[in-house]
Motif scaffolding. Structure first.
Motif, PDB file in Angstrom:
ATOM      1  N   LYS A 167       0.822  -1.209   0.000  1.00 32.02           N
ATOM      2  CA  LYS A 167       0.000   0.000   0.000  1.00 32.02           C
ATOM      3  C   LYS A 167       0.854   1.257   0.000  1.00 32.02           C
ATOM      4  O   LYS A 167       0.523   2.259  -0.613  1.00 32.02           O
ATOM      5  N   ARG A 190      -1.587   6.773  -6.028  1.00 32.60           N
ATOM      6  CA  ARG A 190      -1.672   7.490  -7.305  1.00 32.60           C
ATOM      7  C   ARG A 190      -0.544   8.486  -7.378  1.00 32.60           C
ATOM      8  O   ARG A 190      -0.413   9.318  -6.499  1.00 32.60           O
ATOM      9  N   PRO A 191       0.229   8.433  -8.402  1.00 32.03           N
ATOM     10  CA  PRO A 191       1.396   9.323  -8.441  1.00 32.03           C
ATOM     11  C   PRO A 191       1.033  10.786  -8.659  1.00 32.03           C
ATOM     12  O   PRO A 191       1.856  11.660  -8.469  1.00 32.03           O
ATOM     13  N   LEU A 192      -0.213  11.070  -9.096  1.00 31.36           N
ATOM     14  CA  LEU A 192      -0.523  12.446  -9.461  1.00 31.36           C
ATOM     15  C   LEU A 192      -0.831  13.324  -8.259  1.00 31.36           C
ATOM     16  O   LEU A 192      -0.501  14.498  -8.242  1.00 31.36           O
ATOM     17  N   THR A 193      -1.508  12.770  -7.287  1.00 30.88           N
ATOM     18  CA  THR A 193      -1.886  13.592  -6.137  1.00 30.88           C
ATOM     19  C   THR A 193      -1.227  13.039  -4.880  1.00 30.88           C
ATOM     20  O   THR A 193      -0.800  11.899  -4.843  1.00 30.88           O
ATOM     21  N   GLU A 194      -1.199  13.891  -3.881  1.00 35.94           N
ATOM     22  CA  GLU A 194      -0.608  13.462  -2.615  1.00 35.94           C
ATOM     23  C   GLU A 194      -1.465  12.380  -1.983  1.00 35.94           C
ATOM     24  O   GLU A 194      -2.676  12.521  -1.938  1.00 35.94           O
ATOM     25  N   SER A 238      -3.153  10.228   1.028  1.00 32.40           N
ATOM     26  CA  SER A 238      -3.743  10.678   2.267  1.00 32.40           C
ATOM     27  C   SER A 238      -2.769  10.467   3.416  1.00 32.40           C
ATOM     28  O   SER A 238      -2.252   9.367   3.618  1.00 32.40           O
ATOM     29  N   LEU A 239      -2.506  11.523   4.156  1.00 38.61           N
ATOM     30  CA  LEU A 239      -1.577  11.417   5.281  1.00 38.61           C
ATOM     31  C   LEU A 239      -2.138  10.489   6.340  1.00 38.61           C
ATOM     32  O   LEU A 239      -1.407   9.699   6.946  1.00 38.61           O
ATOM     33  N   THR A 242      -4.782  -5.067  -5.139  1.00 35.69           N
ATOM     34  CA  THR A 242      -4.784  -3.616  -5.076  1.00 35.69           C
ATOM     35  C   THR A 242      -3.552  -2.999  -5.707  1.00 35.69           C
ATOM     36  O   THR A 242      -3.474  -1.824  -5.900  1.00 35.69           O
ATOM     37  N   THR A 250      12.317  12.931 -10.858  1.00 32.02           N
ATOM     38  CA  THR A 250      10.892  13.217 -10.685  1.00 32.02           C
ATOM     39  C   THR A 250      10.184  12.080  -9.978  1.00 32.02           C
ATOM     40  O   THR A 250       9.482  12.280  -9.013  1.00 32.02           O
ATOM     41  N   LYS A 285       8.876  12.283  -6.166  1.00 27.64           N
ATOM     42  CA  LYS A 285       7.468  12.065  -5.873  1.00 27.64           C
ATOM     43  C   LYS A 285       7.330  11.054  -4.761  1.00 27.64           C
ATOM     44  O   LYS A 285       6.539  11.190  -3.854  1.00 27.64           O
ATOM     45  N   PRO A 307       4.871  14.932   3.557  1.00 30.79           N
ATOM     46  CA  PRO A 307       5.715  16.054   3.970  1.00 30.79           C
ATOM     47  C   PRO A 307       6.786  15.578   4.929  1.00 30.79           C
ATOM     48  O   PRO A 307       6.551  14.666   5.711  1.00 30.79           O
TER      49      PRO A 307
END
Lengths: 454, 314
Positions: free
Chosen positions: B47, B52-56, B58-59, B143, B216, B220, B226
């Protein structure tokens, strides 16, 4: 479950369904939040494509006294657009995480809508008159040659077709490093809070270029991070009090008068773990996905993966009531962990405020899988499971209660756990503040149910 | 999704397997507990690398998965086959990096147990509530199909520049134990992790010599949380992953077309020597240390960057 007839038992009937019919769901159409305004006349939804759709209830027709007004589209606008964070090379989703209405002060309506990073205050106003009879402009807008003007007249307002306009009045940006999960308007109606995974900020509705940080749980060393903020809400009556919930199943109540940075809670609500239910997934399922104060402010409700808990603000060590939403999933947690369903964030809501104040009855509602949603009656301790599906869409026909069979022999009309559709989840529900009308969002459809009026 | 296993007849035993904790000291259920723990551990690792590499990502989700991994690791440590743990002053404060080095014996202990795909299959009728058998068999973990397709099979994690001595020696130890290839993503993460460990205060600003495009994907991965939270904490688990034949033994490499190499079919282990040799030939100008075919696994950072660039470009 809630029996038919008698006393306070509500018989829910299908009223309307909004949204596309086909099974192929466009991702942008996925509903991400649902909220009635303070009068219940307006119902707002936000979706993954960043749009807000507001429905307005028709004024009750005297001839149709057997049903309340229908909800029709009132306004649609694009609230948020996708953005790109160049520093991190990541997209910022335009998905609307929350909508909160302001109480109405004048003819216009105001709401706050937020995505992961930016909160916007929208003004929704009606225009049903327009000025006509300009001296220098034709009706179509072209300018007249001034030399052809021989007489002067005073422009007058004439009726026109109703136009509803939405305009962004404030944009509250750049205050959140992490993803915003909650916004809550204070009872002073001047300030509001916004919460992300690690911080909570306090804003003044008029001021967009600064906010006060009132909670910060970011550790100095991010490697030590083990807990995040999952939801936050202002107390409905005390403008100095708010609560926030965490991924470890705790709720902290803070008083802003105590200090500027409310890192030390006034109260900590946490239920000790039941050792007989301990598993690898105990922490994950204890993570609170929603917290809502009762309208009186005396209680609050929390939703974790398997249950809804009602807390008395005067008792921190355990909830006063716990309702199992779908206990039959407890033995499926590993599979639900694998397919990520265990991270689904279900919301919960109380029934309408007026009824609560008069203590006629208090009911809480929350969603589940297979397009089921559940209601729990605090007074009778009874519960019911209903389904939001187009197959039940005969108006004024009472919805049939559903039952999930956890194990053993499946009775007729029961659904076995293994045949539940985990892609059909009801995460967002809302209850009209005054009437027994509920809005239930499936993946891309909005269902409106109301009680059968006799 | 759910319910792929056969119908269970003895409902009263159902809860014991999945929902409730089974004490590791119970006789016959000890294996099932260990099995479940290992399964959950593997799923958790997958997991972390399958967002998804495009968006952050979920923390909250990442934090919960990390907590799960930490807890399992704590448990394994307490189950005792470890040398005493100590934190070296020279190492950046990362208790988990110490953990993984110390924890290797525990995991090698587990790896030497018959926890192989065949074993999973034989016990799945009992464990069908855990994970559908087909998933364990196929090693795909539904998954996260992308983990295997994204990264080409590579030789085991390259040893990084001599500057990172302790990490290199740790990797050497692992390579001795298990020369199975792993995904480039995991490798890139380790590289990125090491970068971030050395530069904890910077995110993706400072880069070692290397090609910008290769950064890149790594940055990512590195900045999926963060503060490099995810990568530094999960470094501890990556090496366990490389020990884990179960996940990567049967990677289908036919989709992987790595230009310098001849495309290979069949087991990844057959491919490894070929690709490593080819790789070394093409990367000879970059290498700062002599590399022999007998040690195909040691490459330095720039070579890795080159590989990443090729992957990202392709």
């Amino acid at each position: 479950f809630l029996g038919a007839g008698g006393g306070n038992d509500i018989q829910w009937c299908f009223s309307q369904v909004k949204g596309a019919v086909d099974d192929d769901v466009a991702e942008a159409d996925i509903i991400s939040t649902v909220e009635f305004n303070h009068s219940g006349e307006l119902l707002a939804t936000g979706d993954k494509g960043g749009r807000v759709v507001i429905f307005q209830q028709e004024q009750e027709n005297k001839t149709q006294s057997h049903s309340r007004g229908e909800y029709n589209v009132y306004s649609t606008f694009q609230s948020h657009e996708p953005e790109f964070d160049y520093l991190k090379s990541l997209e910022i989703e335009e998905k609307i995480n929350k909508i909160r209405w302001l109480p109405q002060k004048n003819a216009a309506q105001f709401l706050l809508s937020t995505n992961d990073k930016t909160i916007k205050l929208w003004k929704i106003s009606e225009r049903d008159k327009r000025p006509e009879g300009y001296n220098l402009k034709e009706e179509d807008g072209r300018y007249r040659d001034p030399t052809t003007v021989t007489t002067l007249r005073v422009p007058v307002f004439r009726p026109m077709d109703l136009m509803v306009e939405a305009s962004p009045r404030r944009i509250f940006a750049n205050a959140h490093t992490y993803h915003i999960n909650s916004i809550s308007i204070n009872s002073d109606y001047e300030t509001y809070l916004s919460a992300d995974d690690l911080r909570i900020n306090l804003w003044h509705l008029e001021i967009t270029d600064r906010s006060f940080n009132i909670v910060d749980i970011k550790p100095a060393n991010m490697e030590e991070l083990t807990e995040v903020i999952t939801a936050a809400e202002f107390h409905p009556n005390s403008c100095n009090t708010f609560v926030y919930s965490s991924s470890k199943g705790t709720i902290r109540l803070c008083d802003m008068r105590a200090s500027a940075l409310c890192d030390r809670h006034s109260k900590l609500f946490e239920e000790p773990e039941d050792p007989s239910n301990r598993s690898f997934f105990s922490e994950i399922i204890s993570s609170i996905s929603d917290v809502k104060f009762s309208h009186s402010g005396r209680y609050m409700m929390t939703r974790d993966y398997l249950s809804v808990k009602i807390w008395d603000l005067n008792m921190e060590n355990r909830p006063v009531e716990t309702y199992q939403v779908h206990e039959y999933l407890r033995s499926k947690l590993c599979s639900l962990y694998e397919n990520d369903c265990i991270f689904d964030k279900f919301e919960c809501c109380w029934n309408g405020s007026d009824r609560q104040v008069f203590l006629l009855y208090i009911i809480v509602m929350t969603g589940s899988y297979n397009n089921f949603f559940r209601m729990f009656d605090r007074n009778t301790k009874r519960d019911i499971t209903l389904e939001a599906s187009r197959e039940n869409n005969k108006p004024r026909t009472v919805l049939k209660p559903r039952k999930v069979c956890a194990s053993g022999k499946r009775k007729k009309d029961e659904i076995s756990v293994d045949s539940l559709d985990f892609n059909k989840k009801i995460l967002h529900t809302a209850w009209h503040p005054k009437e027994n009308i509920i809005a239930v969002a499936t993946t891309n459809n909005l269902y409106i149910f109301q009680d059968k009026m006799n | 999704m759910l319910g792929k296993g056969g119908k269970r007849k003895f409902d009263e035993h159902e809860d014991g397997l999945e929902g409730k904790v089974v004490s590791p000291t119970d006789g016959p259920s000890k294996v099932s507990y260990t099995l479940q723990r290992q399964t959950i551990f593997n799923i958790s690792l997958m997991k972390l690398y399958n967002h998804r590499p495009l968006t952050e990502p979920s923390l909250q989700k990442t934090v919960l998965i990390n907590n799960m991994l930490r807890r399992i690791q704590e448990e394994l440590k307490q189950e005792g086959s470890l040398r005493p743990m100590f934190v070296t002053a020279s190492q950046p404060a990362d208790p988990l990096s110490d953990n993984f080095r110390e924890a290797q014996p525990a995991f090698s202990h587990l790896a030497s147990q018959p926890l192989l795909p065949t074993d999973f299959v034989s016990t799945t009728p009992l464990e069908s509530c855990l994970t559908p058998a087909s998933l364990l068999e196929d090693d795909t973990f539904c998954t996260s199909p992308t983990v295997q397709h994204d990264g080409p099979t590579k030789p085991p994690p390259p040893v990084l520049q001599p500057v990172k001595d302790s990490f290199s020696s740790a990797l050497d130890e692992i390579e001795e134990l298990c020369p199975a290839p792993t995904s480039a993503e995991a490798v890139a993460a380790e590289t990125a992790a090491d970068d971030s460990k050395d530069h904890p205060s910077e995110s993706n600003v400072q880069k070692p010599e290397g090609l910008p495009e290769s950064r890149t994907a790594e940055s990512k991965l590195m900045d999926s949380l963060p503060g490099n939270f995810e990568i530094t904490t999960s470094t501890g688990f990556l090496t366990d992953l490389t020990l884990d034949d179960i996940l990567f033994a049967d990677i289908d490499t036919s989709m992987y077309d790595f230009d310098p190499c001849t495309s290979a079919t069949g087991a990844a282990s057959k491919m490894a020597p070929v690709s490593a040799d080819e790789l070394l030939k093409t990367l000879a100008p970059y290498s700062s240390q002599p590399v022999t075919p007998n040690q195909p696994f040691k490459m330095d950072l720039t070579e890795l960057d080159h590989i990443m660039e090729v992957l990202v470009g392709s």
